[in-house]
Motif scaffolding. Sequence first.
Motif, PDB file in Angstrom:
ATOM      1  N   VAL A 111      17.888   2.365   1.551  1.00 48.37           N
ATOM      2  CA  VAL A 111      16.874   2.091   2.561  1.00 48.37           C
ATOM      3  C   VAL A 111      15.510   2.090   1.881  1.00 48.37           C
ATOM      4  N   THR A 112      14.755   1.015   2.112  1.00 48.86           N
ATOM      5  CA  THR A 112      13.406   0.904   1.553  1.00 48.86           C
ATOM      6  C   THR A 112      12.436   0.597   2.678  1.00 48.86           C
ATOM      7  N   VAL A 113      11.332   1.329   2.716  1.00 45.52           N
ATOM      8  CA  VAL A 113      10.284   1.105   3.702  1.00 45.52           C
ATOM      9  C   VAL A 113       9.003   0.778   2.948  1.00 45.52           C
ATOM     10  N   ARG A 114       8.353  -0.348   3.321  1.00 44.05           N
ATOM     11  CA  ARG A 114       7.117  -0.771   2.669  1.00 44.05           C
ATOM     12  C   ARG A 114       6.061  -1.036   3.727  1.00 44.05           C
ATOM     13  N   ALA A 115       4.828  -0.722   3.399  1.00 47.19           N
ATOM     14  CA  ALA A 115       3.696  -1.121   4.232  1.00 47.19           C
ATOM     15  C   ALA A 115       2.963  -2.233   3.504  1.00 47.19           C
ATOM     16  N   LEU A 116       2.742  -3.358   4.205  1.00 44.06           N
ATOM     17  CA  LEU A 116       2.115  -4.533   3.618  1.00 44.06           C
ATOM     18  C   LEU A 116       0.802  -4.804   4.321  1.00 44.06           C
ATOM     19  N   GLU A 117      -0.194  -5.204   3.535  1.00 42.46           N
ATOM     20  CA  GLU A 117      -1.482  -5.570   4.122  1.00 42.46           C
ATOM     21  C   GLU A 117      -1.832  -6.973   3.695  1.00 42.46           C
ATOM     22  N   GLY A 118      -2.215  -7.773   4.632  1.00 41.45           N
ATOM     23  CA  GLY A 118      -2.644  -9.140   4.371  1.00 41.45           C
ATOM     24  C   GLY A 118      -3.508  -9.576   5.527  1.00 41.45           C
ATOM     25  N   SER A 119      -3.303 -10.812   6.004  1.00 37.98           N
ATOM     26  CA  SER A 119      -4.042 -11.247   7.195  1.00 37.98           C
ATOM     27  C   SER A 119      -3.643 -10.412   8.402  1.00 37.98           C
ATOM     28  N   GLN A 120      -2.393  -9.906   8.395  1.00 36.29           N
ATOM     29  CA  GLN A 120      -1.914  -8.988   9.432  1.00 36.29           C
ATOM     30  C   GLN A 120      -1.200  -7.837   8.749  1.00 36.29           C
ATOM     31  N   ARG A 121      -1.404  -6.647   9.285  1.00 33.95           N
ATOM     32  CA  ARG A 121      -0.750  -5.474   8.707  1.00 33.95           C
ATOM     33  C   ARG A 121       0.675  -5.404   9.228  1.00 33.95           C
ATOM     34  N   VAL A 164       0.831  -1.209   0.000  1.00 41.33           N
ATOM     35  CA  VAL A 164       0.000   0.000   0.000  1.00 41.33           C
ATOM     36  C   VAL A 164       0.858   1.247   0.000  1.00 41.33           C
ATOM     37  N   GLY A 165       2.183   1.089   0.060  1.00 38.33           N
ATOM     38  CA  GLY A 165       3.070   2.232   0.000  1.00 38.33           C
ATOM     39  C   GLY A 165       4.503   1.773   0.025  1.00 38.33           C
ATOM     40  N   ARG A 166       5.366   2.539  -0.618  1.00 34.16           N
ATOM     41  CA  ARG A 166       6.772   2.200  -0.618  1.00 34.16           C
ATOM     42  C   ARG A 166       7.581   3.468  -0.825  1.00 34.16           C
ATOM     43  N   LEU A 167       8.586   3.668   0.061  1.00 34.07           N
ATOM     44  CA  LEU A 167       9.487   4.806  -0.064  1.00 34.07           C
ATOM     45  C   LEU A 167      10.911   4.290  -0.003  1.00 34.07           C
ATOM     46  N   GLN A 168      11.807   4.963  -0.730  1.00 30.22           N
ATOM     47  CA  GLN A 168      13.184   4.510  -0.804  1.00 30.22           C
ATOM     48  C   GLN A 168      14.130   5.701  -0.713  1.00 30.22           C
ATOM     49  N   GLN A 169      15.269   5.504  -0.017  1.00 30.91           N
ATOM     50  CA  GLN A 169      16.251   6.570   0.182  1.00 30.91           C
ATOM     51  C   GLN A 169      17.649   6.007  -0.059  1.00 30.91           C
ATOM     52  N   HIS A 170      18.474   6.745  -0.819  1.00 31.09           N
ATOM     53  CA  HIS A 170      19.862   6.359  -1.072  1.00 31.09           C
ATOM     54  C   HIS A 170      20.757   7.132  -0.110  1.00 31.09           C
ATOM     55  N   VAL A 171      21.594   6.404   0.649  1.00 26.27           N
ATOM     56  CA  VAL A 171      22.470   7.029   1.640  1.00 26.27           C
ATOM     57  C   VAL A 171      23.911   6.749   1.245  1.00 26.27           C
ATOM     58  N   LEU A 207       4.877  -3.678   8.595  1.00 23.76           N
ATOM     59  CA  LEU A 207       5.750  -2.682   7.997  1.00 23.76           C
ATOM     60  C   LEU A 207       7.132  -3.304   7.852  1.00 23.76           C
ATOM     61  N   ARG A 208       7.711  -3.182   6.656  1.00 26.23           N
ATOM     62  CA  ARG A 208       8.973  -3.851   6.337  1.00 26.23           C
ATOM     63  C   ARG A 208      10.042  -2.812   6.022  1.00 26.23           C
ATOM     64  N   VAL A 209      11.225  -2.997   6.615  1.00 28.44           N
ATOM     65  CA  VAL A 209      12.380  -2.133   6.372  1.00 28.44           C
ATOM     66  C   VAL A 209      13.478  -2.992   5.751  1.00 28.44           C
ATOM     67  N   GLU A 210      14.044  -2.506   4.632  1.00 31.09           N
ATOM     68  CA  GLU A 210      15.137  -3.208   3.958  1.00 31.09           C
ATOM     69  C   GLU A 210      16.321  -2.258   3.819  1.00 31.09           C
ATOM     70  N   VAL A 211      17.517  -2.759   4.092  1.00 35.35           N
ATOM     71  CA  VAL A 211      18.746  -1.985   3.907  1.00 35.35           C
ATOM     72  C   VAL A 211      19.691  -2.822   3.056  1.00 35.35           C
ATOM     73  N   GLU A 212      19.977  -2.322   1.845  1.00 35.38           N
ATOM     74  CA  GLU A 212      20.864  -3.026   0.917  1.00 35.38           C
ATOM     75  C   GLU A 212      22.236  -2.376   0.913  1.00 35.38           C
ATOM     76  N   ASP A 213      23.289  -3.204   0.778  1.00 32.90           N
ATOM     77  CA  ASP A 213      24.648  -2.682   0.614  1.00 32.90           C
ATOM     78  C   ASP A 213      25.388  -3.557  -0.373  1.00 32.90           C
TER      79      ASP A 213
END
Length: 701
Positions: free
Chosen positions: A631-641, A572-579, A643-649
């Motif tokens: 850095v990526t932040v996602r909001a997921l909706e399913g049987s339970q709501r 339902v939403g996704r934001l991403q930031q390059h650090v 929030l997922r944070v991902e950090v790639e390097d």
Amino acid sequence: MADRGASALSLPADWPAHPDPILALNGMGSFDWDLDAGLFHMDARAHEIFDLRPEEYDGRPESLSPRVPKAEAVRLDALVARAIKDGSENYGAYFRVRRRDGALCWTHTQGYIRRDGTGRPRRIIGIVRDATDELRDLAARREASAVDDARRRQTNVVQLTTAALAHARTVQDVIDVLKDTHGLTHLGATSLVMGLVEAGRIRLIAEGPAGSFVPGTLVTRIDEPYPMSEVVRTLTPRFIESPDEFAAGYPVLWPHLTDLKITSAAYLPLIVQARPIGAMGLLYSDRRGFTPEERNILVALGSSIAQCLQRAMFYEQEKDIAQGLQQAMLPRAIPGVAGADVAVRYRAAATGGSLGRDIGGDWYDLIPLPGGDPSGGGRVGAVIGDVQGHDTHAAAVMGQLRIVLKAYAAEGHTPATVMARASVFLHELDTDRFATCLYAEADLSTGVVQVVRAGHIDPLLRGPDGTCRRVTVPGGLPLGLSAEFGTLEYPVTTLELDPGHTLLLCTDGLVEQPGTDLDDGMRALADLVAAGPDDVRALADRLIDVAEERGGDDDVALLLLRRRGLGTPRTVGRLQQHVAPGDPEALTGARHMIRATVRSWGARDRADEIELVADELVTNALLHTEGAAIVTVRALEGSQRRLRVEVEDSSSALPRRREAGESGVSGRGLLLVDLLTDVWGVEARGGGKCVWCEFEVPGRT
């Protein structure tokens, strides 16, 4: 004399001005065959000769088939084709026409081939005439010389049968020619049987006409007392000249043939390279005995049939090998994918030409990838590709390329890296082939799909309401060529695959049609998909059925991936930031982005925990690697709501959690991550990694 000569020379060049009445007076009809348009025009007299009313004929040569028996048509086609190929100006032939009452009448045709300046045939003009009386008179004259008549008749049998068999590609084609009613008529036989030698036994493959099968003879041993077994054992033909001889020689078989009124029979071994491959029996009900010349003709006929059968058997064996190779190169099974419905199909080319062109380099694959949320569907890679060429070499290259591409994807490389490495691999194979390919990496828990394209056609996306559109994907050069020219950049296109949407990947054999450009083909395919069934398997079957109906000389590979809607987490939403390293403003901006995002998505109660964990992961990435962090932040909706944070390097080194009491300070931040998150993990991403974590958050009020 001089005056008469001048008068003769003064005749008009187009004399006679009206040839049609002259032809009609001589009982002839005329035709004009336009080879470019495929139309066969006839005048009124020609319609009468073929016993056709004008309204029954549409100008197409194949529309004459009700009047021209199949065997006669095959012979005429071979004659015309040979005249065109040999550069002849004309040809002539007798053939039989079946009139409306079923009677067969002899007809004669003579054609003149007109060619253009390049020598290419454009038209055939000519005449047809009823030759029944002429041939009847000829037959009467032949009766005066029985030997000559027999020689011509038997030679014609061999020619007609050989001409018909020349078009046979498979064993069944050979059987069809010989079992055809007209085929039996040419052979002069009432009934026919044929068997092939297999593992010391004779397996019956043809018997005709219907009702002539003898029980217990479907499979017989070579040592049994049957005439086909005898000729296979001895490699010698067996001619049975009377019912009494048949009954005395084969008492087990004869009682089953009495209803057929058999008076004589000829059993011929089918020999190729001094080895029997089978036997054939011709049974007659209107003759007794065989002259020496008739025996020689039948032996020659048996040799011709044996050669055709051997060629057909080799063709079928090679086709089985080619198809087996093709199937071995394709995935044996497609893995089940939680959160998605998948359908794959492959259709081999049917060129009708050389066997090698019936196998190609099209392939599909579905690759489970590390990471993702297994309960929501995880991550998969969908591949569609086409190696240049239609032969076993193309299939072999395809198999190698499919395996290495699957290995690169499973290692966790980014889609662009997977495509670039596959291109280098194909180039280093030192083959003259290139390949087009499309690779789509789908995270079914979020619906995010990353697509790269290497000279392949674009994918299609179908919505739950049936609408279907082409997804334009910027691409690079085909695999192999991009490595050769040093242009390994493959742009990545990101799209969202919402629940109920279907991603369609296919090769150009499903799109391209003669006389139609690619864009028109893609639009036609999109319309076909939009009108197709909702179920992906039924839709895949429908698309392959259409490809079968259309024919074509290219194979088709197809992959459909439909994201399920019920119970599947939805982005339902996704934001991403390059650090970047050494950029405090970027780090501060990432913290602000996380804080604002968490609160705006209704997770205020866990905002401090999420911000603290995200900050720890970003800091670790910047401290312990030499590159930037994403850095990526996602909001997921399913049987339970959630929030997922991902950090790639860019480092492939995995983080190590230290327990209390160990020396050193580094690594203890992961204890905090483990304590505050509901679930976390690490997955490979190409040359680097991704550390991710998830938090259960209450729904919005």
